[in-house]
Design an enzyme around this catalytic site. Structure first.
Site, mmCIF file in Angstrom:
data_model
loop_
_atom_site.group_PDB
_atom_site.id
_atom_site.type_symbol
_atom_site.label_atom_id
_atom_site.label_comp_id
_atom_site.label_asym_id
_atom_site.label_seq_id
_atom_site.Cartn_x
_atom_site.Cartn_y
_atom_site.Cartn_z
ATOM 1 N N LYS A 278 0.856 -1.180 0.000
ATOM 2 C CA LYS A 278 0.000 0.000 0.000
ATOM 3 C C LYS A 278 0.893 1.232 0.000
ATOM 4 O O LYS A 278 1.735 1.384 0.882
ATOM 5 C CB LYS A 278 -0.874 0.020 1.257
ATOM 6 C CG LYS A 278 -2.260 -0.598 1.154
ATOM 7 C CD LYS A 278 -3.186 0.177 0.262
ATOM 8 C CE LYS A 278 -4.643 -0.164 0.417
ATOM 9 N NZ LYS A 278 -5.192 -0.028 1.745
ATOM 10 N N HIS A 279 0.719 2.092 -0.982
ATOM 11 C CA HIS A 279 1.482 3.337 -1.065
ATOM 12 C C HIS A 279 2.988 3.057 -1.010
ATOM 13 O O HIS A 279 3.737 3.724 -0.283
ATOM 14 C CB HIS A 279 1.053 4.298 0.034
ATOM 15 C CG HIS A 279 -0.420 4.562 0.043
ATOM 16 N ND1 HIS A 279 -1.081 5.177 -1.000
ATOM 17 C CD2 HIS A 279 -1.384 4.254 0.952
ATOM 18 C CE1 HIS A 279 -2.363 5.256 -0.722
ATOM 19 N NE2 HIS A 279 -2.582 4.696 0.443
ATOM 20 N N ASN A 431 11.639 6.242 8.887
ATOM 21 C CA ASN A 431 12.173 5.250 9.820
ATOM 22 C C ASN A 431 11.244 4.044 9.884
ATOM 23 O O ASN A 431 10.038 4.201 9.949
ATOM 24 C CB ASN A 431 12.292 5.841 11.220
ATOM 25 C CG ASN A 431 13.409 6.854 11.329
ATOM 26 O OD1 ASN A 431 14.470 6.701 10.763
ATOM 27 N ND2 ASN A 431 13.152 7.914 12.094
ATOM 28 N N HIS A 531 13.919 6.477 1.557
ATOM 29 C CA HIS A 531 13.164 7.733 1.672
ATOM 30 C C HIS A 531 12.119 7.831 0.571
ATOM 31 O O HIS A 531 12.255 7.231 -0.481
ATOM 32 C CB HIS A 531 14.114 8.926 1.588
ATOM 33 C CG HIS A 531 14.766 9.222 2.925
ATOM 34 N ND1 HIS A 531 15.491 8.277 3.613
ATOM 35 C CD2 HIS A 531 14.772 10.352 3.687
ATOM 36 C CE1 HIS A 531 15.932 8.818 4.751
ATOM 37 N NE2 HIS A 531 15.506 10.067 4.815
#
Length: 531
Positions: A278-279, A431, A531
């Site tokens: 998801k995403h 994180n 990231h």
């Protein structure tokens, strides 16, 4: 009579095209091997040497670079002064230029091609002819691809001749053709080293001083991340991107990002594996003895998040797997293939996209450009080598670089679970802290601003599985714990072993905390931020 200049390395369809031109009244001017091919087919050909009055020389390096050739291409038919200059210097106008370039790319793709031979495949006259004709597209047709031969013949047969739009379209293709050619040369020469014994070919540098990238649009997408953002899919590095859609709606920008993330996780494993994304974050991942069981375990790791998710599998979809998938609302699923008896089952969810990667992801490893990631920032572009969890390839504890830093080493089952957790954690946005068993994720805390927050998010998700869902689990952290509070939170959640890269100035404080809790902890020496 109209005049056509033909000089091609790719002779696909050449003879039939040239014969059609001759039947339309064109004089055929040609060079070298192209002229011989046409003559052997019984066509009348004017040699370039007969046009220029100079022989082809220097092993063919010099043949078309002459005013009697380029003047005939560049003369503007609407300019009386151009036509007067052509008449004064007895320049015959050229109306059609058919050129494709020396096969430099083919030569460069063969690592055994010597440097000297590679240099000889750099075309000089060809690009000059193409660019001259493309510049004067209003009056000269330029053809760089045999695939355009039928369209050119069709336009020549039109009342009034080829349209301005068609001429300009050919010119754009021509400039793109020479641009890609120059890009290929520049990229290849980046890999040449100069030593006392001459020039040596090697692998292209991963991050060269200059990096020309050739991207070609495959198709427009409905929109980008949001409906107001235009978006498109481009092909780069010679590998066809994206997925073949076997069923369902057109893939969107976000679908493609999520499918890419799902496939990259699935191929981390050799045994049957599944992931729900998801995403671009995994919400569940698992291994099993078969694809169906792996999918169910991955889905049930976070069933709420799996709703509307993207599924990645590293095994073909069989009937059992298909039945498991359609029991849940899934946006899209990617797998190496789909078995015939599974297709009818998947078809019951008509809007669900079922896709197969256009190129097997493992086949792209080692290709130029495929081992890097490129992202734009304001005013520039960031390039980095692609992250790879190499320390996860071999079974643990035998992998290189692992270091047990606590008094208690992991048990055999913990080692297996730690390796699994580490391989998935590297794909979670930082994180990240992830809890897992040996064959499945249990809870994932992704993209938080602190490790304590990541643990708390994971614990919140795990509550859906039961109050003691994380007892006896292992945890993986994509980067070091800067303070012991993150390790304390992991222990409080119920984990018995932890894997992290290490490297904090407070490592000893964190190790002491692990020993206090009776945890086993392993340092990998490698961080996996995403990231």
């Amino acid at each position: 009579m109209p005049r056509a200049l033909l000089s091609v390395s790719d002779k696909t369809g050449l003879v039939d095209f040239a014969r059609s031109l001759a039947n339309r009244g064109f004089d055929l001017v040609s060079t070298g091997g192209t002229a011989r091919t046409l003559q052997q087919a019984g066509l009348d050909v004017i040699g370039v040497s007969d046009v220029t009055g100079f022989p082809e020389m220097m092993d063919g390096r010099v043949k078309t670079l002459h005013p009697l050739v380029h003047g005939g291409i560049l003369a503007r038919r609407g300019r009386p002064d151009d036509l007067a200059a052509a008449a004064e210097h007895r320049i015959t106008l050229i109306d059609l230029v058919v050129v494709n370039l020396y096969p430099f790319v083919q030569a460069a793709s063969n690592p055994d091609t010597p440097f000297e031979a590679l240099i000889e495949e750099i075309d000089i006259g060809g690009p000059s002819l193409v660019r001259a004709a493309a510049k004067n597209f209003e009056d000269v047709l330029v053809v760089v691809s045999p695939s355009d031969y039928p369209a050119v013949l069709g336009e020549l047969a039109r009342s009034g001749g080829p349209s301005r739009e068609f001429r300009f379209g050919l010119a754009r293709k021509a400039f793109a053709h020479t641009g890609r050619y120059d890009t290929a040369i520049a990229s290849t020469l980046e890999a040449i080293t100069v030593g006392p014994d001459g020039f040596t070919r090697g692998a292209p540098p991963q991050l060269p001083a200059a990096w020309p990238i050739d991207l070609r649009k495959v198709r427009d997408l409905r929109y980008g991340e949001n409906p107001h953002q235009p978006a498109a899919l481009y092909q780069g590095f010679g590998v066809h991107p994206g997925f073949a859609v076997l069923q369902g709606k057109e893939l969107s920008y976000t679908n493609l990002l999520d499918l890419d993330a799902a496939v990259r996780i699935a191929i981390e494993f050799r045994g049957p594996a599944a992931v729900v994304v998801k995403h671009t974050n995994p919400c569940g991942a698992a291994t099993a003895t078969g694809a169906a069981d792996a999918y169910v375990r991955a889905r049930d790791a976070d069933a709420a998040a799996a709703f509307g998710g993207i599924v990645g599998l590293n095994r073909p979809i069989d009937a059992d797997t298909a039945r498991a998938i359609v029991s849940t609302f899934i946006e899209a699923v990617a797998a190496p293939s789909v078995e015939e008896d599974a297709r009818a089952i998947l078809a019951t969810k008509a809007n669900m996209r079922v896709v197969v990667p256009m190129v097997a992801p493992w086949d792209t490893r080692g290709r130029p450009g495929e081992d890097v990631e490129i992202r734009s920032i304001i005013g520039g572009v960031l390039v980095q080598s692609r992250d790879e969890v190499r320390e996860g390839h071999a079974p643990w504890p035998g992998a290189e670089g692992l270091k047990v830093v606590t008094r208690r080493p992991p048990t055999g089952d913990e080692w297996q679970a730690l390796r699994f957790a580490w391989r998935i954690c590297a794909h979670v946005k930082s994180n990240a802290v992830l809890f897992a068993a040996a064959d499945r994720t249990l809870a994932i805390g992704a993209g938080q601003v602190s490790r304590v927050d990541a643990v708390q998010v994971a614990r919140m998700k795990a509550e859906r599985l039961g109050a003691k869902a994380l007892e006896g689990s292992v945890a993986a952290s994509d980067a070091f714990f800067p303070f012991r509070d993150g390790l304390d939170a992991v222990a409080a959640a119920g984990a018995t072993a932890v894997v992290q890269p290490g490297g904090s100035v407070r490592d000893q404080e964190v190790i002491a905390a692990a020993d206090e809790h009776g945890l086993a902890m392993v340092f990998t020496g490698r961080r996996h931020f995403r990231h």
